[in-house]
Design an enzyme around this catalytic site. Structure first.
Site: not given
Length: 341
Positions: A116, A162, A188
């Site tokens: 990110y 995730s 996730q």
């Protein structure tokens, strides 16, 4: 496949009890540390409601904010904010403003990953994700052993997965139990009105058997459910960005057009409940007992405040309302329980 870890401010201390800042740099001066802490003071502590891990002098978020914000806390928390929009889409000032609004509204976990904003963070890491290639049983053992070490060293409080399959999560859990290590506590997974199979069919069995909760992301399907794509792709939208060409293609596809029609059919339900379509969509995710958290991604304060309003809609998500939504969507997966009945 990714591995997620969560840490708190009082975890971020070295063995001598001195504060330290997690960053890409090896050394950080006290002034930089203090400046970063001051700038992001609104999100420094996420574990005030986590029982024995909480210093006794702290007042829990549950006690201090639940009555004021209406936030309902579950094991694994509830609504969280994700950093995926930080960096390329919004400025540092807007990011800080969003974090302040989220924290003061009762949000107590902020989700990040190295990818990110291309890792452009110098503040405290609250949660992050790592990537491992799973190729054999030994890989599961290595991951579980590494995460157990991270937690035992005080660098994190929990670890989760995730985008793992139910079988892979169960494998990691079995390894942890076999060798007396720490198992994952959450997965996730993508979950929204148009993506339901994994969270509603595959994960519930893990939730009931071993207590693994779902920390779901993209409740608005990358903005598709926001309503802004009803008449095409606006120039200022995420789908207009070059790096999101895949999203634009998805929106203008035949399936994308069918989804927009269904969203228009859902609007009367939202109007009747006195909420917006995004609020309805987030509340719909939260109504699932196996969902511990819903990760929100916002690019401006107004959007974040609107999405947080889903907490007020949650009590209105009766079985009748959910049934109405299922009828319009026509995509409710058949669970093992439904199949047996």
């Amino acid at each position: 496949m990714q591995v997620s870890i969560a840490c708190t401010e009082h975890n971020l201390k070295n063995r001598n009890g001195e504060d330290r800042l997690i960053s890409k740099q090896n050394t950080t001066t006290p002034n930089v540390v203090n400046a970063a802490r001051a700038k992001f003071r609104t999100v420094a502590i996420i574990a005030r409601s986590l029982g024995t891990f909480t210093p006794q002098h702290h007042i829990s978020l549950k006690e201090s904010t639940a009555k004021q914000t209406g936030m309902k806390y579950r094991y694994g928390h509830n609504i969280h904010w994700t950093w995926v929009t930080f960096g390329g889409q919004i400025s540092d000032d807007v990011a800080e403003q969003l974090m302040t609004i989220a924290y003061e509204s009762g949000v107590n976990l902020f989700d990040t990953a190295e990818v990110y904003a291309a890792g452009k963070r110098s503040s405290l890491v609250i949660t992050t994700k790592l990537y491992w290639e799973i190729s054999s049983f030994s890989s599961y053992s290595e991951i579980v052993r590494a995460m157990t070490h991270v937690i035992n060293q005080g660098m994190a409080m929990y670890w989760g997965t995730s985008r793992w399959s139910a079988m892979e999560i169960m494998e990691a859990y079995s390894v942890a139990r076999q060798f007396n290590m720490i198992p994952p506590v959450c997965e996730q997974a993508e979950y929204h009105l148009f993506q339901r199979e994994k969270v509603e069919v595959q994960l519930p069995e893990l939730y009931h058997k071993i207590g693994v909760g779902a920390m779901t992301w993209s409740p608005l399907a990358c903005g598709i459910i926001s309503g802004k794509y009803g008449n095409g792709v606006p120039e200022s939208s995420r789908a207009s960005l070059k790096c999101y060409q895949w999203l634009k293609e998805k929106i203008v596809s035949e399936e994308g057009r069918k989804q927009q029609i269904k969203l228009k059919d859902l609007s009367p339900i939202a109007d009747r409940l006195g909420c917006t379509l995004p609020q309805l969509a987030v509340a719909w995710c939260l109504r699932n007992e196996g969902v511990s958290s819903v990760l929100l991604g916002s690019s401006n304060p107004e959007q974040l405040i609107e999405n947080l309003g889903a907490i007020q809609v949650l009590p209105k998500m009766t079985s009748h309302v959910v049934s109405e939504i299922d009828t319009i969507l026509g995509n409710k997966p058949i669970s093992k329980k439904d199949y047996r009945s």
